[in-house]
Scaffold this active site. Sequence first.
Site, PDB file in Angstrom:
ATOM      1  N   TYR A  59       0.979  -1.234   0.005  1.00 10.45           N
ATOM      2  CA  TYR A  59      -0.175   0.103  -0.190  1.00 10.45           C
ATOM      3  C   TYR A  59       0.881   1.223   0.010  1.00 10.45           C
ATOM      4  O   TYR A  59       1.733   1.391   0.876  1.00 10.45           O
ATOM      5  CB  TYR A  59      -1.015   0.015   1.138  1.00 10.45           C
ATOM      6  CG  TYR A  59      -1.811  -1.185   1.243  1.00 10.45           C
ATOM      7  CD1 TYR A  59      -2.076  -1.862   0.301  1.00 10.45           C
ATOM      8  CD2 TYR A  59      -2.380  -1.493   2.770  1.00 10.45           C
ATOM      9  CE1 TYR A  59      -3.091  -2.954   0.281  1.00 10.45           C
ATOM     10  CE2 TYR A  59      -3.380  -2.468   2.750  1.00 10.45           C
ATOM     11  CZ  TYR A  59      -3.414  -3.458   1.459  1.00 10.45           C
ATOM     12  OH  TYR A  59      -4.569  -4.435   1.776  1.00 10.45           O
TER      13      TYR A  59
ATOM     14  N   GLY B  50     -14.045  -6.604   1.946  1.00 11.38           N
ATOM     15  CA  GLY B  50     -15.181  -6.331   0.846  1.00 11.38           C
ATOM     16  C   GLY B  50     -16.611  -6.576   1.414  1.00 11.38           C
ATOM     17  O   GLY B  50     -17.605  -6.890   0.796  1.00 11.38           O
TER      18      GLY B  50
ATOM     19  N   LEU C   4     -23.634  -2.123  -0.605  1.00 10.60           N
ATOM     20  CA  LEU C   4     -24.384  -2.673   0.468  1.00 10.60           C
ATOM     21  C   LEU C   4     -24.309  -1.503   1.475  1.00 10.60           C
ATOM     22  O   LEU C   4     -23.970  -1.797   2.661  1.00 10.60           O
ATOM     23  CB  LEU C   4     -24.048  -3.869   1.090  1.00 10.60           C
ATOM     24  CG  LEU C   4     -23.929  -5.180  -0.208  1.00 10.60           C
ATOM     25  CD1 LEU C   4     -23.195  -6.408   0.345  1.00 10.60           C
ATOM     26  CD2 LEU C   4     -25.493  -5.566  -0.377  1.00 10.60           C
ATOM     27  N   THR C   5     -24.594  -0.447   1.258  1.00 13.57           N
ATOM     28  CA  THR C   5     -24.921   0.685   2.302  1.00 13.57           C
ATOM     29  C   THR C   5     -25.915   1.524   1.760  1.00 13.57           C
ATOM     30  O   THR C   5     -26.669   1.126   0.806  1.00 13.57           O
ATOM     31  CB  THR C   5     -23.550   1.793   2.250  1.00 13.57           C
ATOM     32  OG1 THR C   5     -23.614   2.333   0.744  1.00 13.57           O
ATOM     33  CG2 THR C   5     -22.493   1.226   2.312  1.00 13.57           C
TER      34      THR C   5
ATOM     35  N   LYS D 278     -26.327   4.412   0.421  1.00 10.54           N
ATOM     36  CA  LYS D 278     -26.080   5.023  -0.409  1.00 10.54           C
ATOM     37  C   LYS D 278     -25.925   4.028  -1.812  1.00 10.54           C
ATOM     38  O   LYS D 278     -25.324   4.520  -2.756  1.00 10.54           O
ATOM     39  CB  LYS D 278     -24.623   5.853  -0.442  1.00 10.54           C
ATOM     40  CG  LYS D 278     -24.937   6.991   0.765  1.00 10.54           C
ATOM     41  CD  LYS D 278     -23.559   7.683   0.864  1.00 10.54           C
ATOM     42  CE  LYS D 278     -23.815   8.625   2.011  1.00 10.54           C
ATOM     43  NZ  LYS D 278     -22.465   9.314   2.282  1.00 10.54           N
TER      44      LYS D 278
END
Length: 306
Positions: free
Chosen positions: A51, A198, A205-206, A208
């Site tokens: 990262y 994930g 799956l929110t 929004k």
Amino acid sequence: MEKRQLGTSDLYVSKLGLGCMSLGKDEHQATTIIDAAVDQGINYLDTADLYDFGLNEEFVGKAIKEKRNDLILATKVGNKWNKDKDGWSWDPSKSYIKKAVKDSLQRLQTDYIDLYQLHGGTIEDNIDETIEAFEDLKKEGVIRYYGISSIRPNVIREYVEKSSIVSVMMQYSILDRRPEETVMPLLQENKISIVARGPVGKGLLTNKGMKKFKESFNEKGYLDYSSNELSQLLPELQRLHTHESLNATALHYCLHSPVVASVIAGASSMQQLKENVEAINQSTLTDEEYKAIQVLSKSLTYTSHR
């Protein structure tokens, strides 16, 4: 926050872990999010040497230096950046793992890693050599336990049979139920935990989710779900009213199985962190609610790497 045992280890991780990949390159913001996560009861932080070319590990190491022994620190190894840093290659060799762990320890400003994870893996790897590297690091005391991050059933089976892994990090959500077919029973039988990444399906799956769907998935769908299927499923999941937020339903769906020790959710802002913590602190799913979600969603299977 509730903590669950990671495999047969003596590591007890918060059921919500902080995925550090999305913290970004602003050190002040990253530190603020990490501090707030710890204050909210999250004791499990997951990063990787990949990262931001190691910068993520540096940020995490600085942020937790004064409270290091109170936290479960996980990082990953196996992907090697090329000289130009415009791509990486896969290297699970013993020599590379032993070199990489020293670099991670330096960036993290610690002398031990609680959970060291192989960041991928293929069936063509010299798996015995990779396991030997991790076992050596355990004996040397620089790592406490190790696991793998993989969605390949054939690779997972090899490590279950040959190694002392305590966890497998894998993608798992209402929209990606592939682990339920064979992997979850195998790991549960062998007392190896799943760390679910994930869990909110790239934001679908929110609460929004429909906005996210229209912005990014309206044409292409997601995994085995067509655009039309998603447009029907997401509102149906919302109408279940199992929780105040679909985010909470998604996280608790993963945690319903005792083999899942923690769900890893990223946070690129304080608002996202707040939403994740509020979601995890809502009530768990009943068996009836869990089964209702399974009826609505697809029971997918892995089609390769079996």
